[in-house]
Write an enzyme that holds these catalytic residues in place. Sequence first.
Site, PDB file in Angstrom:
ATOM      1  N   ARG A 166     -59.087   0.790 -65.507  1.00 33.37           N
ATOM      2  CA  ARG A 166     -58.223   1.894 -66.253  1.00 33.37           C
ATOM      3  C   ARG A 166     -57.607   2.942 -65.542  1.00 33.37           C
ATOM      4  NH1 ARG A 166     -62.702   3.288 -70.714  1.00 33.37           N
ATOM      5  NH2 ARG A 166     -63.602   3.156 -68.902  1.00 33.37           N
ATOM      6  N   ASN A 185     -60.857  -0.808 -72.709  1.00 31.07           N
ATOM      7  CA  ASN A 185     -61.638  -1.833 -72.657  1.00 31.07           C
ATOM      8  C   ASN A 185     -61.883  -2.235 -73.938  1.00 31.07           C
ATOM      9  OD1 ASN A 185     -62.188  -1.275 -69.798  1.00 31.07           O
ATOM     10  ND2 ASN A 185     -64.130  -0.164 -70.212  1.00 31.07           N
TER      11      ASN A 185
END
Length: 94
Positions: A22, A40
Amino acid sequence: MSDSQVRYVVRFYGQVQGVGFRATALSHSTGLRVRGFVRNKGDGSVELDVVGPECDLRELVKRIESSMKGNIDDTQVESLPAEERVDEFRIRFF
């Protein structure tokens, strides 16, 4: 190059959680005209949901795939009509 806005919902599968995925996506968004988020998912994948000019969305996915290629087993891209978004790209934790 067209500046018409589109939305990409991209799912990355493989060893993509717990490896800085990320943060990498956020870093690669710098300089691109993209708005949305990366997060996620419960199944172990990472979801990228972004709006912007299609050329910038393709570039973002390309950058992510290039830098995280050792972690990605599969990438699924869905192109959708654009929707309103905040004027930033961020990591979402839910």
